[in-house]
Enzyme design. Structure first.
Site, PDB file in Angstrom:
ATOM      1  N   THR A 110      52.705  18.387   4.156  1.00 33.70           N
ATOM      2  CA  THR A 110      52.775  19.767   4.665  1.00 33.70           C
ATOM      3  C   THR A 110      51.717  20.667   4.042  1.00 33.70           C
ATOM      4  O   THR A 110      51.185  21.558   4.706  1.00 33.70           O
ATOM      5  CB  THR A 110      54.188  20.330   4.373  1.00 33.70           C
ATOM      6  OG1 THR A 110      55.121  19.585   5.139  1.00 33.70           O
ATOM      7  CG2 THR A 110      54.309  21.787   4.751  1.00 33.70           C
TER       8      THR A 110
ATOM      9  N   SER B 111      53.865  12.038   4.711  1.00 33.21           N
ATOM     10  CA  SER B 111      54.211  11.111   3.617  1.00 33.21           C
ATOM     11  C   SER B 111      55.129   9.986   4.084  1.00 33.21           C
ATOM     12  O   SER B 111      55.224   8.953   3.424  1.00 33.21           O
ATOM     13  CB  SER B 111      54.815  11.856   2.433  1.00 33.21           C
ATOM     14  OG  SER B 111      56.110  12.328   2.717  1.00 33.21           O
TER      15      SER B 111
ATOM     16  N   THR C  86      56.143  16.024   0.785  1.00 36.14           N
ATOM     17  CA  THR C  86      57.301  16.045  -0.098  1.00 36.14           C
ATOM     18  C   THR C  86      58.402  15.067   0.326  1.00 36.14           C
ATOM     19  O   THR C  86      59.277  14.756  -0.475  1.00 36.14           O
ATOM     20  CB  THR C  86      57.906  17.465  -0.154  1.00 36.14           C
ATOM     21  OG1 THR C  86      58.323  17.844   1.163  1.00 36.14           O
ATOM     22  CG2 THR C  86      56.909  18.456  -0.693  1.00 36.14           C
ATOM     23  N   ASP C  87      58.347  14.590   1.574  1.00 33.88           N
ATOM     24  CA  ASP C  87      59.462  13.769   2.063  1.00 33.88           C
ATOM     25  C   ASP C  87      59.685  12.508   1.224  1.00 33.88           C
ATOM     26  O   ASP C  87      60.821  12.099   0.995  1.00 33.88           O
ATOM     27  CB  ASP C  87      59.241  13.378   3.529  1.00 33.88           C
ATOM     28  CG  ASP C  87      59.399  14.554   4.485  1.00 33.88           C
ATOM     29  OD1 ASP C  87      59.867  15.623   4.048  1.00 33.88           O
ATOM     30  OD2 ASP C  87      59.055  14.405   5.668  1.00 33.88           O
TER      31      ASP C  87
HETATM   32  N1  ASP Z   1      57.918  17.906   5.149  1.00 35.47           N
HETATM   33  C1  ASP Z   1      56.977  17.079   4.508  1.00 35.47           C
HETATM   34  C2  ASP Z   1      56.222  17.785   3.410  1.00 35.47           C
HETATM   35  O1  ASP Z   1      56.829  18.609   2.793  1.00 35.47           O
HETATM   36  C3  ASP Z   1      56.104  16.291   5.396  1.00 35.47           C
HETATM   37  C4  ASP Z   1      55.584  15.108   4.633  1.00 35.47           C
HETATM   38  O2  ASP Z   1      56.275  14.643   3.740  1.00 35.47           O
HETATM   39  O3  ASP Z   1      54.470  14.675   4.915  1.00 35.47           O
HETATM   40  O4  ASP Z   1      55.082  17.562   3.132  1.00 35.47           O
END
Ligand code: ASP
Length: 331
Positions: free
Chosen positions: A14, A57, A89-90
């Site tokens: 993100t 991710s 973050t995922d």
């Molecule tokens: N929602 C996720 C992030 O916070 C998307 C990911 O993990 O790529 O980055």
């Protein structure tokens, strides 16, 4: 005074995501774009920025992580005081732990990301990147292994979890708490993580490790299918301190005679037990049937550890020994 050098590698997430239409955001920004958006970084360290991948991710593979790790080691060998990896973050709670299993340097490796995309008001990416670089450059961060810096908090990779799908304070370290906090631009540490020696790098093909969450009325069919499909190991996200329905306990005994079967707690916090309960399907029963307890490791971290141990070619006794050492260690 000469500034210390920090290397920043971006993998996507993100923090790198933009959109030019009403459609949802997708990864687009490169490492150099992230650095250019935070002029204050130049006051902290001299920077080297490298785009390693531009991915959500969820689509990072072990080979992307191992390539990022090799790049981070090379940066440190080239004189960097610390390294920052930026990603989604995922899966950050998984990848940071994978990096930690192999990180064999005193220089800090810091992982960060963002919950809000760059175009959103109150986007947290710039603040997280600045805090991560400050932490990576700080002498106080040396010798602590892989650190996760989000929302001005510093977490141990072995303990951090993403505990909320949208909140800016999504990252938590249940039970034992954060290692430290950024205060007026300086990381202040209150806890030190237990360090276990780094693993050897993977040798050979990537093992397949299944993660199965148990539930009411689980008949064990999915575990049976996973073993029949040739998975090299299985982690069960078990109930409470390590409990499963009686039917699954039978399947665990059969599976554990063929491949390592690890049980972790699916509760989100706390540890598996060893001898508190004695019913069929209890933790003591699963241990007696040859399963391995994950201790304080969450199901996804237990899966990463089992992957790394199998990738190293370790046999059942060494796998059990490593889980006892790493799952029992408290960060
Ligand atoms: N929602 C996720 C992030 O916070 C998307 C990911 O993990 O790529 O980055």
């Amino acid at each position: 005074m000469t500034q210390s050098r920090v290397a920043i590698g971006s993998l996507g997430g993100t923090i790198t995501m933009t959109s030019e239409s009403e459609a949802g955001v997708t990864p687009t920004l490169e490492a150099a774009d992230l650095v250019a958006a935070v002029p204050a970084l130049a006051t902290v360290a001299s920077l080297e920025a490298k785009t390693l991948a531009v991915l959500p991710s969820a689509s990072l593979r072990p080979e992307d992580c191992l390539a990022a790790l090799a790049w981070a080691r090379a940066a440190v060998d080239g004189g960097a005081a610390g390294v920052v990896l930026v990603q989604g973050t995922d899966t950050l709670e998984e990848t940071a732990y994978l990096f930690d299993l192999y990180w064999d340097r005193d220089e800090p490796l810091v992982v960060t990301g963002a919950m809000r995309a760059p175009q959103r008001p109150g986007s947290d990416g710039p603040a997280n990147l600045l805090a991560a670089v400050v932490t990576a450059a700080a002498p106080e961060s040396r010798g602590l292994g892989v650190l996760v810096v989000m929302n001005d908090e510093v977490h141990a990779a072995a303990r951090v979890v993403k505990a909320d799908s949208m909140a800016v304070d999504a990252f938590r370290s249940p039970v034992f708490g954060v290692l430290g906090r950024l205060v007026e631009g300086v990381p202040v540490f209150g806890n030190r993580p237990a360090r276990v020696p780094a693993l050897d790098d993977p040798a050979g093909a990537s093992p397949r490790v299944a993660l199965l969450a148990t539930h009411l009325d689980d008949d064990g069919e999915l575990l049976r299918q996973a073993v029949a499909a040739g998975y090299d190991g299985v982690v069960i996200a078990a109930l409470g301190v390590g409990h499963v329905p009686a039917a699954l306990a039978e399947e665990i005994a059969a599976a554990a005679s063929k491949v390592p079967v690890v049980f972790a707690t699916r509760t989100g916090a706390g540890t598996t037990a060893r001898s508190t309960y004695g019913f069929v399907g209890s933790e003591s029963d699963l241990l007696a049937r040859g399963a391995i307890a994950a201790g304080w490791l969450t199901p996804v971290k237990a899966r990463q550890l089992l992957w790394a141990l199998l990738a190293q070619g370790l046999g059942p006794e060494d796998v059990a020994r490593q889980f006892a050492a790493r799952g029992g260690a408290v960060a």
